[in-house]
Design a protein around this motif. Structure first.
Motif, PDB file in Angstrom:
ATOM      1  N   ASN A   2     -24.643  26.770  11.980  1.00 50.36           N
ATOM      2  CA  ASN A   2     -24.069  27.745  11.062  1.00 50.36           C
ATOM      3  C   ASN A   2     -22.761  27.166  10.531  1.00 50.36           C
ATOM      4  N   ILE A   3     -22.756  26.743   9.265  1.00 52.64           N
ATOM      5  CA  ILE A   3     -21.610  26.030   8.707  1.00 52.64           C
ATOM      6  C   ILE A   3     -20.352  26.882   8.721  1.00 52.64           C
ATOM      7  N   GLN A   4     -20.488  28.150   8.357  1.00 56.01           N
ATOM      8  CA  GLN A   4     -19.307  29.013   8.317  1.00 56.01           C
ATOM      9  C   GLN A   4     -18.673  29.150   9.696  1.00 56.01           C
ATOM     10  N   THR A   5     -19.489  29.398  10.700  1.00 57.04           N
ATOM     11  CA  THR A   5     -18.979  29.531  12.066  1.00 57.04           C
ATOM     12  C   THR A   5     -18.341  28.225  12.537  1.00 57.04           C
ATOM     13  N   TYR A   6     -19.029  27.112  12.257  1.00 54.28           N
ATOM     14  CA  TYR A   6     -18.513  25.797  12.664  1.00 54.28           C
ATOM     15  C   TYR A   6     -17.160  25.513  12.030  1.00 54.28           C
ATOM     16  N   MET A   7     -17.025  25.746  10.726  1.00 52.62           N
ATOM     17  CA  MET A   7     -15.781  25.444  10.034  1.00 52.62           C
ATOM     18  C   MET A   7     -14.650  26.374  10.482  1.00 52.62           C
ATOM     19  N   GLN A   8     -14.974  27.634  10.733  1.00 52.38           N
ATOM     20  CA  GLN A   8     -13.933  28.549  11.191  1.00 52.38           C
ATOM     21  C   GLN A   8     -13.463  28.200  12.593  1.00 52.38           C
ATOM     22  N   THR A   9     -14.369  27.661  13.393  1.00 54.23           N
ATOM     23  CA  THR A   9     -13.965  27.177  14.720  1.00 54.23           C
ATOM     24  C   THR A   9     -12.989  26.016  14.584  1.00 54.23           C
ATOM     25  N   LEU A  10     -13.305  25.070  13.689  1.00 54.43           N
ATOM     26  CA  LEU A  10     -12.376  23.961  13.433  1.00 54.43           C
ATOM     27  C   LEU A  10     -11.033  24.497  12.945  1.00 54.43           C
ATOM     28  N   GLY A  11     -11.085  25.498  12.052  1.00 52.75           N
ATOM     29  CA  GLY A  11      -9.859  26.061  11.506  1.00 52.75           C
ATOM     30  C   GLY A  11      -8.990  26.697  12.566  1.00 52.75           C
ATOM     31  N   GLN A  12      -9.586  27.484  13.440  1.00 55.36           N
ATOM     32  CA  GLN A  12      -8.808  28.133  14.504  1.00 55.36           C
ATOM     33  C   GLN A  12      -8.219  27.097  15.452  1.00 55.36           C
ATOM     34  N   GLN A  13      -9.008  26.078  15.792  1.00 55.72           N
ATOM     35  CA  GLN A  13      -8.507  25.026  16.678  1.00 55.72           C
ATOM     36  C   GLN A  13      -7.356  24.262  16.029  1.00 55.72           C
ATOM     37  N   ALA A  14      -7.469  24.012  14.729  1.00 53.35           N
ATOM     38  CA  ALA A  14      -6.400  23.314  14.016  1.00 53.35           C
ATOM     39  C   ALA A  14      -5.134  24.161  13.977  1.00 53.35           C
ATOM     40  N   LYS A  15      -5.291  25.447  13.738  1.00 49.38           N
ATOM     41  CA  LYS A  15      -4.127  26.337  13.679  1.00 49.38           C
ATOM     42  C   LYS A  15      -3.414  26.387  15.020  1.00 49.38           C
ATOM     43  N   ASP A  16      -4.187  26.439  16.092  1.00 47.18           N
ATOM     44  CA  ASP A  16      -3.585  26.446  17.433  1.00 47.18           C
ATOM     45  C   ASP A  16      -2.872  25.130  17.712  1.00 47.18           C
ATOM     46  N   ALA A  17      -3.493  24.017  17.312  1.00 48.69           N
ATOM     47  CA  ALA A  17      -2.880  22.701  17.533  1.00 48.69           C
ATOM     48  C   ALA A  17      -1.618  22.542  16.696  1.00 48.69           C
ATOM     49  N   ALA A  18      -1.640  23.091  15.472  1.00 49.07           N
ATOM     50  CA  ALA A  18      -0.486  22.966  14.581  1.00 49.07           C
ATOM     51  C   ALA A  18       0.749  23.611  15.181  1.00 49.07           C
ATOM     52  N   ARG A  19       0.559  24.702  15.909  1.00 45.73           N
ATOM     53  CA  ARG A  19       1.705  25.360  16.536  1.00 45.73           C
ATOM     54  C   ARG A  19       2.351  24.462  17.587  1.00 45.73           C
ATOM     55  N   ALA A 171      -1.904  10.424  24.858  1.00 42.48           N
ATOM     56  CA  ALA A 171      -0.518  10.854  24.626  1.00 42.48           C
ATOM     57  C   ALA A 171      -0.284  12.304  25.046  1.00 42.48           C
ATOM     58  N   GLU A 172      -1.334  12.946  25.561  1.00 36.78           N
ATOM     59  CA  GLU A 172      -1.247  14.335  26.031  1.00 36.78           C
ATOM     60  C   GLU A 172      -0.877  15.304  24.909  1.00 36.78           C
ATOM     61  N   LEU A 173      -1.453  15.055  23.741  1.00 32.09           N
ATOM     62  CA  LEU A 173      -1.366  15.997  22.626  1.00 32.09           C
ATOM     63  C   LEU A 173      -2.767  16.585  22.413  1.00 32.09           C
ATOM     64  N   PRO A 174      -2.864  17.752  21.770  1.00 31.36           N
ATOM     65  CA  PRO A 174      -4.185  18.368  21.595  1.00 31.36           C
ATOM     66  C   PRO A 174      -5.138  17.460  20.826  1.00 31.36           C
ATOM     67  N   GLU A 175      -6.335  17.269  21.371  1.00 30.30           N
ATOM     68  CA  GLU A 175      -7.332  16.450  20.682  1.00 30.30           C
ATOM     69  C   GLU A 175      -7.768  17.094  19.371  1.00 30.30           C
ATOM     70  N   THR A 176      -7.523  18.394  19.242  1.00 31.77           N
ATOM     71  CA  THR A 176      -7.887  19.122  18.027  1.00 31.77           C
ATOM     72  C   THR A 176      -6.801  19.039  16.956  1.00 31.77           C
ATOM     73  N   ALA A 177      -5.758  18.255  17.197  1.00 31.75           N
ATOM     74  CA  ALA A 177      -4.718  18.062  16.179  1.00 31.75           C
ATOM     75  C   ALA A 177      -5.298  17.334  14.967  1.00 31.75           C
ATOM     76  N   VAL A 178      -6.283  16.467  15.208  1.00 28.52           N
ATOM     77  CA  VAL A 178      -6.992  15.774  14.126  1.00 28.52           C
ATOM     78  C   VAL A 178      -8.483  15.989  14.375  1.00 28.52           C
ATOM     79  N   GLN A 179      -9.145  16.687  13.454  1.00 25.86           N
ATOM     80  CA  GLN A 179     -10.563  16.963  13.611  1.00 25.86           C
ATOM     81  C   GLN A 179     -11.339  16.417  12.414  1.00 25.86           C
ATOM     82  N   ILE A 180     -12.411  15.703  12.709  1.00 28.36           N
ATOM     83  CA  ILE A 180     -13.293  15.165  11.673  1.00 28.36           C
ATOM     84  C   ILE A 180     -14.506  16.080  11.550  1.00 28.36           C
ATOM     85  N   VAL A 181     -14.779  16.543  10.349  1.00 34.33           N
ATOM     86  CA  VAL A 181     -15.972  17.368  10.128  1.00 34.33           C
ATOM     87  C   VAL A 181     -17.202  16.502  10.364  1.00 34.33           C
ATOM     88  N   GLU A 182     -18.034  16.894  11.292  1.00 32.51           N
ATOM     89  CA  GLU A 182     -19.137  16.032  11.712  1.00 32.51           C
ATOM     90  C   GLU A 182     -20.408  16.229  10.896  1.00 32.51           C
TER      91      GLU A 182
END
Length: 418
Positions: A2-19, A171-182
């Motif tokens: 489900n593309i929408q669900t997948y992309m929103q998951t990436l988005g939420q993970q990125a937002k959390d990592a950005a903080r 480096a002990e930073l979130p792996e979701t700081a950089v996410q590649i759309v698969e």
């Protein structure tokens, strides 16, 4: 999937990592950049092998030479990515920088602090090195990013993504700081450019059709340029040797890049001496010449340029040439046909050079230098996330500061407004 669900998951993970990234210490971000560089160094053979899969598929699918050139990863290219990471790590960290702090009559101090943009979505074609450039600049500037590379580079990008993920982990930073759309499903792009709740800015890098689509459909601010119709004007007070060197390099150093010269403008008084020499060099390099009537009278193998030629970014060994009366006609031509990317003047007249710098409205304007220098690495930015021909929010090669914003800060000591 489900593309929408997948992309929103990436988005939420990125937002959390950005903080987390927004307040990460400089030494921690630098550690991640060096760790990614080390992973690339150790994975050179794998990167080349995965890139070969993309090149084979690209040839089978009919990619043109310019696209294949942008897609190719060489040992030199991988080393350039490593060098870029190291250079970005060595750059000053803009985050937290305070400018223009001053006292107001009330006694408070007011200034501006540089802060990350948040989550950056980057959509690009062909060039796997963009994956590293984007990751490096976003990390150092405290931004999380979601990267959607072209389907033609899927194997290369996934191999690079593995290096980035491991470097972040080391480096002990979130792996979701950089996410590649698969997924290569194009619907993922439609989701990415409309996820206002997660993504703060979109940066498209690729052909005109891609960028136009993103610009038209995005509901998120876009940093972009559409064309790279770059001009070099050779003035009648130019040094001939410099002019030849610059005109040859600007066109032939690489063809399939946005900062390659597409139109050469030559002052008419110098044209009879200069153009035959240039024509011989371009002929040896198999560059097709298209020119105005005056140009064709001086160069026997030139064909008449059409109105379309002046408006075309060739990205190929083709060059348009126009003979002009002087700087005013040259600037008028640039004003009419330029994509506001990069323009250069070759002259020994300081006054004319200053006029050109002041009056030509492009994101990079040069004197006595090849347009090929319009590049983040060459400008000392370490790398670039893209080149912007917009005037807001960033312009020209977009480096670290182009991925930040400013907020006002106020320092007081119990002050209240009277």
């Amino acid at each position: 999937m489900n593309i929408q669900t997948y992309m929103q998951t990436l988005g939420q993970q990125a937002k959390d990592a950005a903080r987390i990234l927004s307040h990460a210490e400089t030494n921690l971000k630098n550690r991640a950049l060096i760790a990614i560089a080390n992973e690339l160094q150790d994975s050179k053979a794998t990167l080349i092998a995965e890139n070969q899969k993309d090149l084979v598929a690209g040839k089978e699918n009919g990619l043109d030479d310019a696209s294949l050139d942008r897609l190719t990863l060489t040992p030199k290219g991988i080393q350039a990515m490593i060098d870029g990471l190291i250079q970005v790590a060595a750059l000053p960290d803009p985050i937290g920088e305070i400018n223009d702090l001053s006292y107001r009559p009330s006694g408070i101090q007011v200034g501006q602090m540089r802060v990350p943009l948040g989550v950056i979505g980057i959509i690009y074609e062909s060039r796997p090195n963009v994956t590293i450039d984007a990751a490096a600049l976003c990390l150092k500037s405290g931004n999380a990013c979601i990267l959607r590379g072209g389907s033609e580079a899927i194997h290369s990008n996934q191999a690079i993504a593995a290096c980035i993920k491991q470097g972040l982990k080391n480096a002990e930073l979130p792996e979701t700081a950089v996410q590649i759309v698969e997924t290569t499903d194009r619907a993922a792009v439609g989701e990415l450019i409309t996820m206002k709740q997660f993504v703060d800015v979109i940066v498209p890098r690729g052909g005109k059709s891609l960028i136009e689509r993103i610009s038209n459909e995005a509901t998120i601010p876009v940093i972009k340029h559409l064309d790279g119709i770059c001009h070099v004007y050779i003035d009648d007070k130019a040094d001939i040797e410099k002019a030849i060197r610059i005109a040859v390099n600007a066109k032939t150093h690489r063809y399939g890049v946005c900062n390659a010269m597409e139109t050469l403008l030559v002052a008419e008084s110098i044209a009879p001496k200069l153009l035959p020499q240039l024509a011989e060099i371009y002929h040896d390099k198999s560059v097709e010449l298209r020119g105005c009537a005056k140009t064709c009278s001086l160069i026997s193998n030139a064909v008449r340029a059409t109105e379309e030629d002046w408006n075309t970014e060739y990205l190929a060994p083709i060059l348009s040439i126009k003979i002009v009366s002087g700087i005013d006609e040259a600037m008028n031509h640039i004003h009419q046909y330029s994509s506001q990317h990069t323009e250069a003047i070759v002259t020994e007249d300081y006054t004319l050079a200053r006029r050109f710098l002041r009056e030509v409205d492009s994101s990079s304007v040069m004197v006595n230098a090849s347009t090929r220098f319009a590049d983040g690495f060459e400008y000392g930015l370490g790398a670039e996330i893209g080149i912007s021909t917009d005037k807001l929010h960033a312009r020209g090669p977009v480096g670290l500061k182009g991925l930040t914003s400013l907020k006002y800060i106020v320092l007081g000591d119990g002050h209240i407004r009277q």
